[in-house]
Design a protein around this motif. Structure first.
Motif, PDB file in Angstrom:
ATOM      1  N   ASP A 334       7.231  -1.138   0.540  1.00  0.00           N
ATOM      2  CA  ASP A 334       6.990   0.281   0.828  1.00  0.00           C
ATOM      3  C   ASP A 334       6.805   1.077  -0.467  1.00  0.00           C
ATOM      4  OD1 ASP A 334       7.402   3.008   2.268  1.00  0.00           O
ATOM      5  OD2 ASP A 334       7.501   1.541   3.894  1.00  0.00           O
ATOM      6  N   ASP A 335       6.954   2.339  -0.347  1.00  0.00           N
ATOM      7  CA  ASP A 335       6.776   3.318  -1.420  1.00  0.00           C
ATOM      8  C   ASP A 335       7.600   2.965  -2.669  1.00  0.00           C
ATOM      9  OD1 ASP A 335       6.153   5.620  -2.728  1.00  0.00           O
ATOM     10  OD2 ASP A 335       7.047   6.983  -1.262  1.00  0.00           O
ATOM     11  N   ASP A 518       9.629   8.398  12.021  1.00  0.00           N
ATOM     12  CA  ASP A 518      10.613   7.893  11.063  1.00  0.00           C
ATOM     13  C   ASP A 518      11.979   7.791  11.729  1.00  0.00           C
ATOM     14  OD1 ASP A 518       8.878   7.579   9.002  1.00  0.00           O
ATOM     15  OD2 ASP A 518       9.572   9.286   7.820  1.00  0.00           O
TER      16      ASP A 518
HETATM   17  C1  GLA Z   1       7.033   8.280   5.062  1.00  0.00           C
HETATM   18  C2  GLA Z   1       7.016   7.124   6.037  1.00  0.00           C
HETATM   19  C3  GLA Z   1       8.198   6.220   5.783  1.00  0.00           C
HETATM   20  C4  GLA Z   1       8.173   5.729   4.350  1.00  0.00           C
HETATM   21  C5  GLA Z   1       8.126   6.905   3.405  1.00  0.00           C
HETATM   22  C6  GLA Z   1       7.933   6.445   1.977  1.00  0.00           C
HETATM   23  O1  GLA Z   1       8.094   9.149   5.319  1.00  0.00           O
HETATM   24  O2  GLA Z   1       6.999   7.581   7.350  1.00  0.00           O
HETATM   25  O3  GLA Z   1       8.183   5.114   6.672  1.00  0.00           O
HETATM   26  O4  GLA Z   1       7.061   4.901   4.164  1.00  0.00           O
HETATM   27  O5  GLA Z   1       7.082   7.801   3.724  1.00  0.00           O
HETATM   28  O6  GLA Z   1       7.942   7.503   1.091  1.00  0.00           O
END
Ligand code: GLA
Length: 704
Positions: A334-335, A518
């Motif tokens: 992920d991020d 989320d």
């Molecule tokens: C958003 C997405 C999350 C995650 C964050 C990362 O909020 O919905 O699932 O990937 O970004 O910063």
């Protein structure tokens, strides 16, 4: 002249009168004898239609019309009046199931032509409707409103089921009786357009529709930007529905000979309740729209909630091993993996700088992909390529690529701004972000495409006509996605927007799945997934098991299994029995995937009105399926008091019901040696025995 637009069960009937006014005279259950459509209008004795065009198939403004228009223009000479008349129509059979009805309209006074298109999916009872507007005048015409579709209904009363929300609160339903005047559903957020209000809605006619009874229309615009739907109950008590791109701040100038084509408004009408309408949409989506709708999906382990921004190569190597140990198909990074001058160690910096962070990942993404390969799992990655943080090299290098007002203070959503996708150079940049990842890592198997900000201070440094901005942004986005799909037609991509802020059927033709919210608290998810399930098939719903909520791992996993299963937990910290449960559940899930992804979905017991939520997925032969049941009310003694009536079974078949996903060392209270006929299960029902000590019960149903 009568033009019936017919599907398997419904008919939308257009009629042009002697003066070539084109009206919608009927939309409802199909009649056996099409000749009788012309007798429908005579059966209504309502008050007078003073305009003669109240039922217009595409309401124009500035002439006789007195109601909300579908189209408003300013002609080249400054005149605002439009009056569209029927000229001709064609019916084209595109294949055995799909046909296209095109109706040509023209203003007798001004050289402005409008075509209405009805793309009919016969077996699914689905219609996609859009319009195209052509300027044949000598100078520029300004489009001030330009709807995709205009529908008109007669009914004793109408109930609107709409949705609202916010971050982590997606898809909250609200049902109300429509009163006279106009109710507008719209968004002006630009990107992440559905954050407060998605474009999906339902209208029940005459009485409130239930799962199995009543006439109900589902509608939704295939557009990932500003939309607007007006629902107007007029003086005759008829309902006009006008849906399209939001004309807010979007006057559109059409040059001579130029054509403006609107996106499609999607609708399905069911005269036997909400259940059929949703299954029609699911079938349509899987057959025609959703990318790889008939295919498979990858289970995965995501590191977002396990690490947030705090990771390095070693930590990720461990998670890749955990991916294998857990038994899922893919590891999703992920991020937080990018940015060097401004490292992405939080959400305040780095967006736009899509180079591996050297400190966290000295050997780059490719070493992670290799490690995944070595472990026999696939590798996927998160990007948010439309965005930029002010703290980024991209921001420093290309101030003119950013959406902001030149002389005003910047205003941020999650510390970030949009890149200006109306600019072809920016489109190239975004395409290159994705293309670069694949070129460097040919084994990359999955993309999570995020979009966390709305548009403030809409302005492009390069666009000539600023009032085209919102529209050109979405077109720019689709250009990029199209290019990606030409080069990478099948690689799975998740559509994320800080949750479900962007899911719609225009976007889903480029994505294999979407992230509903989320909010992964399983109790919340039961409700969120329930509402999405009216419009989108389970195969597209990415559901992750996380540490949100108070429920045990079994409950969390059961809920996530109702769509495309993923995990976002620290596998190494799981208790032995929890890990064993997850490993077994994934194996079971792999056997259930075909019916969850491609079966017919039945909502059996609604968590909004019952202590128990129950949803089933049954295969096309009615020979096997799975039923998910949850206790959603934890007051004393709440349980599944009554049997839950099954749907979609064969009354003459006998079925065995077996509980699945049992937590290690627990026993089921369901006796799987007993069998019941479909007749019994649909008339009397089955009790999954949900109660405080069995809050989550998954039952397999098989014909014997
Ligand atoms: C958003 C997405 C999350 C995650 C964050 C990362 O909020 O919905 O699932 O990937 O970004 O910063």
């Amino acid at each position: 002249m009568i033009i019936p637009v017919e599907t398997k069960n419904t008919a939308l009937v257009l009629q042009s009168d002697i003066k070539n006014n084109l009206g919608l005279i009927y939309f409802g259950e199909k009649l056996t004898k099409p000749a009788e459509y012309s007798a429908i209008s005579g059966m209504y004795k309502q008050t007078e239609d003073y305009t003669g065009v109240a039922n217009a198939a595409y309401t124009s403004s500035g002439s006789r019309n007195l109601f909300e228009p579908a189209i408003t223009v300013r002609h080249a000479d400054g005149n605002n009046a439009l009056d569209l008349r029927y000229v001709r129509h064609t019916v084209e059979k595109l294949d055995n199931n799909v046909s296209l009805v095109s109706v040509f309209l023209k203003d007798p006074v001004y050289a402005l032509d409008v075509s209405l298109f009805y793309k009919v999916y016969y077996n699914e009872d689905v219609v996609e409707q859009w319009s195209s507007i052509k300027n044949n005048e000598k100078g520029n015409v300004v489009l001030k409103k330009f709807a995709s579709a205009n529908l008109y209904f007669k009914g004793e009363a109408f109930w609107l089921n709409q949705y609202h929300g916010d971050w982590a609160k997606e898809m909250r339903p609200e049902e109300s009786k429509l009163t006279h005047g106009i109710k507008t559903l719209d968004t002006k957020l630009g990107t992440r357009a559905n954050l407060f209000q998605p474009s999906v809605f339902m209208i029940s006619m005459d009485k409130r529709a239930t799962e199995d009874e009543g006439t109900v229309l589902y509608g939704s615009l295939e557009w990932s930007g500003n939309f607007r739907t007006d629902l107007e109950l007029d003086n005759q008590d008829n309902l006009r529905i006008i849906a399209g791109i939001n004309n807010y701040a979007s006057d559109y100038t059409l040059k001579p000979k130029e054509i403006f084509t609107t996106p499609a408004f999607l609708y399905t009408l069911s005269t036997t309740g909400k259940g059929l309408a949703s299954r029609n949409l699911h079938n349509w989506a899987r057959n025609y729209k959703l990318l790889d709708g008939k295919g498979d999906r990858l289970t995965l382990l995501n590191n977002w909630e396990a690490t947030y921004f705090d990771f390095n190569e070693n930590k990720l190597f461990e998670l890749i091993k955990d991916t294998k140990k857990l038994g899922v198909d893919l590891f999703l990074l992920d991020d937080g993996w990018f940015g060097n001058k401004y490292p992405r160690n939080g959400d305040g910096a780095g967006l736009g700088d899509w180079q591996e962070n050297k400190e966290k990942l000295p050997n780059g993404i490719s070493s992670l992909v290799k490690e995944a390969d070595n472990n026999g799992v696939k590798f996927g990655i998160w990007i948010e390529p439309e965005m930029v943080n002010p703290k980024s090299e991209l921001y420093e290098k290309h101030p003119d690529w950013i959406v902001k007002q030149p002389k005003r203070e910047e205003y941020y959503f999650r510390n970030q701004l949009e890149l200006d996708l109306t600019n072809p150079k920016v489109q190239d940049f975004v395409f290159d972000v994705v293309d670069g990842l694949f070129t460097k890592n040919p084994n990359l198997s999955y993309i999570k495409w995020d979009c966390n900000a709305v548009i403030y201070n809409a302005y492009s440094a390069t666009l000539k006509d600023q009032s085209h901005f919102y529209i050109e942004y979405v077109r720019g986005l689709y250009n990029v996605l199209k290019r990606i799909r030409v080069k990478y037609p099948t690689v799975p991509m998740m559509l994320c927007s800080g949750g479900g802020g962007r899911v719609d059927y225009a976007a889903l033709q480029y994505f294999t799945e979407y992230w509903p919210s989320d909010n992964t608290d399983p109790m919340e998810r039961i409700f969120i997934q329930w509402e999405y399930s009216y419009f989108y098939p389970a195969i597209a719903s990415a559901n992750h098991v996380t540490d949100w909520g108070k429920q045990p791992i079994k409950f969390r996993t059961d809920v996530a299994m109702m769509g495309k299963l993923g995990f976002d937990i620290v596998v190494s910290e799981l208790a032995d029995a929890d890990l064993r449960f997850c490993q077994d559940a994934i194996k079971i899930y792999n056997t259930l995937k075909p019916v969850i992804f491609h079966g017919d979905q039945y909502r059996l017991s609604d968590p909004k009105t019952n202590a128990v939520a129950s949803m089933s997925y049954i295969d096309a032969n009615k020979s096997s399926g799975v039923i998910f049941n949850y206790l959603v009310n934890n007051r004393y003694g709440e349980n599944s008091k009554f049997p839950i009536r099954m749907r979609g079974l064969d009354p003459s078949k006998s079925y065995r019901l077996t509980e699945l996903n049992l937590y290690p060392a627990t026993k089921s209270s369901i006796d799987s040696s007993k069998t019941y006929t479909g007749d019994f299960l649909m008339k009397i029902g089955f009790n999954p025995d949900v109660r405080a000590s069995r809050t989550s019960v998954v039952v397999k149903i098989e014909a014997i």
